[in-house]
Scaffold this active site. Sequence first.
Site, short mmCIF file in Angstrom:
data_model
loop_
_atom_site.label_atom_id
_atom_site.label_comp_id
_atom_site.label_asym_id
_atom_site.label_seq_id
_atom_site.Cartn_x
_atom_site.Cartn_y
_atom_site.Cartn_z
N CYS A 1 84.00 77.51 72.16
CA CYS A 1 83.07 76.50 71.45
C CYS A 1 84.14 75.67 70.64
O CYS A 1 84.15 74.42 70.76
CB CYS A 1 81.89 76.70 71.05
SG CYS A 1 81.88 78.36 70.18
N HIS B 1 78.92 72.89 65.49
CA HIS B 1 80.37 73.35 64.84
C HIS B 1 80.78 72.21 64.27
O HIS B 1 81.01 71.09 64.71
CB HIS B 1 81.06 73.98 65.73
CG HIS B 1 80.69 75.33 66.36
ND1 HIS B 1 79.55 75.93 65.94
CD2 HIS B 1 81.17 76.15 67.23
CE1 HIS B 1 79.55 77.06 66.52
NE2 HIS B 1 80.38 77.25 67.34
N1 LIG Z 1 76.71 80.01 72.15
C1 LIG Z 1 77.95 79.34 72.11
O1 LIG Z 1 78.09 78.40 71.34
C2 LIG Z 1 78.74 79.58 73.02
C3 LIG Z 1 79.87 78.82 73.40
C4 LIG Z 1 80.69 79.10 74.39
C5 LIG Z 1 80.74 80.41 74.87
N2 LIG Z 1 79.65 81.11 74.89
C6 LIG Z 1 79.70 82.27 75.58
O2 LIG Z 1 78.22 82.20 76.49
C7 LIG Z 1 77.75 83.45 76.73
C8 LIG Z 1 76.16 83.47 76.42
O3 LIG Z 1 76.30 83.06 75.10
P1 LIG Z 1 74.50 82.65 74.55
O4 LIG Z 1 74.73 82.13 73.34
O5 LIG Z 1 73.97 82.10 75.69
O6 LIG Z 1 74.06 84.22 74.56
P2 LIG Z 1 72.37 84.52 74.49
O7 LIG Z 1 71.56 83.61 73.79
O8 LIG Z 1 72.30 85.90 73.86
O9 LIG Z 1 72.10 84.90 75.96
C9 LIG Z 1 72.63 85.86 76.69
C10 LIG Z 1 72.24 85.74 78.43
O10 LIG Z 1 72.84 86.60 79.19
C11 LIG Z 1 71.89 87.33 79.80
N3 LIG Z 1 72.51 88.64 80.01
C12 LIG Z 1 73.06 89.48 78.89
N4 LIG Z 1 73.67 90.75 79.63
C13 LIG Z 1 73.13 90.58 80.86
C14 LIG Z 1 73.27 91.71 81.88
N5 LIG Z 1 73.74 92.85 81.75
N6 LIG Z 1 72.63 91.27 83.18
C15 LIG Z 1 71.90 90.08 83.26
N7 LIG Z 1 72.22 89.05 82.26
C16 LIG Z 1 72.39 89.36 81.01
C17 LIG Z 1 70.91 87.39 79.07
O11 LIG Z 1 69.56 87.92 79.59
P3 LIG Z 1 68.25 88.46 78.95
O12 LIG Z 1 67.68 87.28 78.01
O13 LIG Z 1 67.54 88.97 79.92
O14 LIG Z 1 68.71 89.47 77.86
C18 LIG Z 1 70.71 85.86 78.48
O15 LIG Z 1 70.15 85.20 79.37
C19 LIG Z 1 78.54 84.40 75.99
O16 LIG Z 1 79.73 85.05 76.67
C20 LIG Z 1 78.99 83.53 74.92
O17 LIG Z 1 80.51 84.07 74.35
C21 LIG Z 1 78.65 80.69 74.03
#
Ligand SMILES: NC(=O)c1ccc[n+]([C@@H]2O[C@H](COP(=O)([O-])OP(=O)(O)OC[C@H]3O[C@@H](n4cnc5c(N)ncnc54)[C@H](OP(=O)(O)O)[C@@H]3O)[C@@H](O)[C@H]2O)c1
Length: 340
Positions: A130, A243
Site C-alpha cells: 500500500c 496512509h
Molecule cells: N489492508 C491494506 O492496506 C493492504 C494493502 C495492500 C495489501 N494488503 C494485503 O491484502 C491481504 C488481505 O489484507 P486485509 O487487510 O484485507 O486482511 P483481513 O482484513 O485480515 O482479511 C483477511 C481475509 O482473508 C481471509 N483468509 C485468511 N486466511 C484464509 C484461509 N486460510 N482461507 C481462506 N480465506 C482466508 C479471511 O477470511 P475469514 O474472515 O474467513 O478469516 C479474510 O476474508 C493481505 O495479504 C495484506 O497484506 C493489505
Amino acid sequence: MGYRVVVAGATGNVGREMLNILAERQFPADEVVALASRKSLGTEVSYGDKTLKTKDLDTFDFAGWDIALFAVGSEATKIYAPRAAKAGCVVIDNSSLYRYDPAVPLIVPEVNPEAVEKVRNKNIIANPNCSTAQMVVALKPLHDRARIKRVVVSTYQSVSGAGKAGIDELWDQTKGCYVPGQEIEPEKFQKQIAFNVIPQIDVFMEDGTTREEWKMAAETKKIVDPKIKVTATCVRVPVFVGHSEAVNIEFEEFLDEDEAREILRQAPGVLVVDKRETGGYVTPVECVGDYATFVSRIRQDSTIENGLNIWVVSDNLRKGAALNAVQIAELLGNRVLQHA
Ligand SMILES: NC(=O)c1ccc[n+]([C@@H]2O[C@H](COP(=O)([O-])OP(=O)(O)OC[C@H]3O[C@@H](n4cnc5c(N)ncnc54)[C@H](OP(=O)(O)O)[C@@H]3O)[C@@H](O)[C@H]2O)c1
C-alpha cells in the site's frame, strides 16, 4: 460478454473494498463469487445493491472463472493462487508472496501498465504494498521529467493496513485507556498503538531496516526504475484508514516547485491540494473512500542540489490495495483477455 470474477478474502478489509469498487466502477462481470475461510461460510457481503453469501475458498473450483482478486495473506495465497492459475484463472494478488518474483508482473496501472503483457508467465499479477502504490503514482511523472536519483520517505501508516485485527486493536485499546482495569495489551501491534506511534511495520531484517521499509525500496525499483535509491522509515500511527508519507526527492536535473506542481496536476491518479495557508493540504481522514492519491506541501528542498519535498496521502484500502487490483483487472480485460 462479461467476466466471471472471484473475490478471495471477501470478508476482510481489502476484499470488502474490492467488491465495492467492482460495483462502483461497473466492472464488466457476468458473475461474482465471494470466498473466505470455512469459518465464514454463508457470511453475507455486499456487492453493489446485491448481497453475496461467502463460499469456502478451500473447496472452490476455479475452472471456468476468468479473474481472481486475492486478499487472503501470503500463507493462504501460497496454497490457493497456484491452484487458480493452473485452472486458467488469472490471479491478481494483494499479498507480498509473488511481488519480487521476476516472472510475475508487479503493476500500478498509472505507472507501468505495459507489464501486464507478462501475465501469461505464471497467470499471476502482483499488487504492490500500500505504501509503495501511492508513492509511485506521485513519483513517476516527476521521474519522467527530471530523473529521480534518491528518495527519503517517512510513512505514517494507518492500522487498517494490518487487517481487521489492526482496526479492532486500535478501537478496543483506545476505549480501554479510559476505563480502569480494562486496558488492552498489544497483540496485533508490537507496542500500544492507542495514543502512540510505532516505528516498526513487519519484521526486522539483518541490516536493521524492517521488511516494510525494504519492500518500499524493492518495489519502487521494480515498478518505476531499478536505478532509484529509496531509504524509508515506516511508522504505524493511530489512524484507522489512510496512509501518509513525507517524501524527499533528489533529482538528476533541477525541477522547479511550480513546474512540479503543474506536472502533478496533470498526472493520472493524482489530485493536488496545495494551498500555502492553514489547512491547505490533505490529511488521511479526508481521503477515505476516494480513488485519488493526494499530493500537498510541494516545495523546494534547498539543502540539496536538486531537491523537492512532497506530502502524499491516499486511502490504503483503495489505491493501496482494492482499487489498484480492480484497475489491474480492467487493464487485463482491455489488453489481454479481450484478445485471447
Ligand atoms: N489492508 C491494506 O492496506 C493492504 C494493502 C495492500 C495489501 N494488503 C494485503 O491484502 C491481504 C488481505 O489484507 P486485509 O487487510 O484485507 O486482511 P483481513 O482484513 O485480515 O482479511 C483477511 C481475509 O482473508 C481471509 N483468509 C485468511 N486466511 C484464509 C484461509 N486460510 N482461507 C481462506 N480465506 C482466508 C479471511 O477470511 P475469514 O474472515 O474467513 O478469516 C479474510 O476474508 C493481505 O495479504 C495484506 O497484506 C493489505
